[in-house]
Design a protein around this motif. Structure first.
Motif, PDB file in Angstrom:
ATOM      1  N   ARG A   1       0.551  -1.519  -0.356  1.00 18.40           N
ATOM      2  CA  ARG A   1       0.089   0.132  -0.472  1.00 18.40           C
ATOM      3  C   ARG A   1       0.385   1.267  -0.089  1.00 18.40           C
ATOM      4  NH1 ARG A   1      -4.531  -2.950   4.148  1.00 18.40           N
ATOM      5  NH2 ARG A   1      -5.633  -3.687   2.712  1.00 18.40           N
TER       6      ARG A   1
ATOM      7  N   ARG B   1       3.270   0.832  -4.365  1.00 22.02           N
ATOM      8  CA  ARG B   1       2.286   0.672  -5.144  1.00 22.02           C
ATOM      9  C   ARG B   1       2.342  -0.778  -6.851  1.00 22.02           C
ATOM     10  NH1 ARG B   1      -3.354   0.271  -3.684  1.00 22.02           N
ATOM     11  NH2 ARG B   1      -3.393   1.946  -2.423  1.00 22.02           N
TER      12      ARG B   1
ATOM     13  N   ILE C   1      -3.763  -9.428  -6.883  1.00 16.16           N
ATOM     14  CA  ILE C   1      -5.129  -8.720  -6.527  1.00 16.16           C
ATOM     15  C   ILE C   1      -6.070 -10.179  -6.853  1.00 16.16           C
ATOM     16  CG2 ILE C   1      -6.832  -7.029  -7.432  1.00 16.16           C
ATOM     17  CD1 ILE C   1      -4.259  -5.043  -7.657  1.00 16.16           C
TER      18      ILE C   1
ATOM     19  N   ILE D   1      -9.187  -2.453 -12.351  1.00 11.58           N
ATOM     20  CA  ILE D   1      -8.423  -2.927 -11.390  1.00 11.58           C
ATOM     21  C   ILE D   1      -7.192  -1.401 -11.846  1.00 11.58           C
ATOM     22  CG2 ILE D   1      -6.498  -4.241 -10.256  1.00 11.58           C
ATOM     23  CD1 ILE D   1      -9.134  -6.233 -10.835  1.00 11.58           C
ATOM     24  N   SER D   2      -6.366  -2.037 -12.815  1.00  7.96           N
ATOM     25  CA  SER D   2      -4.935  -1.145 -13.325  1.00  7.96           C
ATOM     26  C   SER D   2      -5.224  -0.108 -13.210  1.00  7.96           C
ATOM     27  CB  SER D   2      -4.625  -1.367 -14.635  1.00  7.96           C
ATOM     28  OG  SER D   2      -4.605  -2.602 -14.487  1.00  7.96           O
TER      29      SER D   2
ATOM     30  N   TYR E   1      -7.663   1.907 -10.657  1.00  6.47           N
ATOM     31  CA  TYR E   1      -7.338   2.133  -9.464  1.00  6.47           C
ATOM     32  C   TYR E   1      -6.614   1.976  -8.820  1.00  6.47           C
ATOM     33  CZ  TYR E   1      -9.134   1.557  -4.141  1.00  6.47           C
ATOM     34  OH  TYR E   1      -9.662   1.867  -2.987  1.00  6.47           O
ATOM     35  N   HIS E   2      -5.048   0.870  -8.875  1.00 15.02           N
ATOM     36  CA  HIS E   2      -3.585   0.830  -8.396  1.00 15.02           C
ATOM     37  C   HIS E   2      -2.824   1.297  -8.863  1.00 15.02           C
ATOM     38  CE1 HIS E   2      -5.075  -2.283  -4.841  1.00 15.02           C
ATOM     39  NE2 HIS E   2      -6.016  -2.946  -6.117  1.00 15.02           N
ATOM     40  N   TRP E   3      -3.158   1.424  -9.990  1.00 11.56           N
ATOM     41  CA  TRP E   3      -1.827   2.578 -10.839  1.00 11.56           C
ATOM     42  C   TRP E   3      -1.846   3.478 -11.818  1.00 11.56           C
ATOM     43  CZ3 TRP E   3      -2.359  -2.941 -11.139  1.00 11.56           C
ATOM     44  CH2 TRP E   3      -1.942  -3.907 -10.224  1.00 11.56           C
TER      45      TRP E   3
END
Length: 227
Positions: free
Chosen positions: A21, A24, A30, A55-56, A58-60
């Motif tokens: 977290r 990143r 995931i 997902i990509s 949101y996270h990266w």
């Protein structure tokens, strides 16, 4: 006594979930757990791409990149309320040790069922080197099973499949006997569209010619001409 890792690897240092977290770009797996009817999109491909990019992003902060890996499990999108799992793997595991890669679970509010934990282990985070294999032709029974799977997963059925069934009517009869009623009705609808566009007129074998309003004396109005 050495402390064992938990299911989500939160005790790993520094490769735990908390570490991810704050970092990143660290490798991570995931896991999305949801229901088939809650996955947005129409076709199988559209749903998968939306999950990849969501997902990509949101996270990266970017779309799904070539080189990242994914797996889709129980993707029977033509049915509602079916348990569905999607796995996205990012980065490379340190020292090729997949056990050190944290697992982030989305929409999972309890420990993963043991059968899902075992299933996850069948998808290694570090994929093996791909081996080029010649493309095998499906036999009749395999093609029949392929049709059933595509209907359940809402994957497009190609015209070659309908050509095969046209030449092998016994397999069409088998589908009618064995498919769930909703899937059979769906298949009949797709076949009707295929039959419409594969008619002699649609394929250009017969060309319709508008009737002449004033044929010459002794001439007959033309309805069609054959090529």
């Amino acid at each position: 006594m050495e402390k064992q890792d938990s299911v989500d690897h939160t005790v790993d240092v520094p490769m735990g979930v908390a570490y991810f977290r704050e970092n990143r770009k660290a490798p991570v797996r995931i896991l999305v757990s949801t229901a088939t009817h809650l996955v947005p999109g129409n076709s199988f491909i559209e749903r998968i791409r939306l999950l990849q990019n969501f997902i990509s992003q949101y996270h990266w902060g970017c779309d799904f990149k070539k080189g990242d890996r994914f797996e889709s499990y129980n993707a029977e999108f033509d049915f509602d309320n079916r348990a569905y799992y999607f796995v996205l793997d990012y980065g490379q595991s340190p020292d090729s040790n997949d056990d050190k890669v944290p697992i982030l679970c989305i929409r999972v509010i309890q420990e993963l069922p043991s059968r899902i934990q075992k299933k996850l282990k069948t998808y290694p985070f570090t994929p093996p080197t791909p081996i080029a294999r010649p493309r095998c032709q499906l036999d009749a029974v395999q093609r029949r099973e392929d049709i059933c799977a595509k209907l359940r997963y809402n994957i497009r059925i190609l015209s070659q499949t309908f050509d095969f069934l046209k030449e092998n009517m016994e397999h069409l009869a088998w589908l009618e006997r064995n498919l769930e009623s909703a899937l059979w009705l769906k298949f009949k609808s797709l076949k009707a569209i295929y039959d419409k566009f594969e008619s002699p007129v649609a394929r250009g074998i017969i060309t319709l010619v508008p009737a002449q309003t004033g044929p010459g004396k002794g001439e007959k109005p033309k309805d069609c001409t054959e090529r």
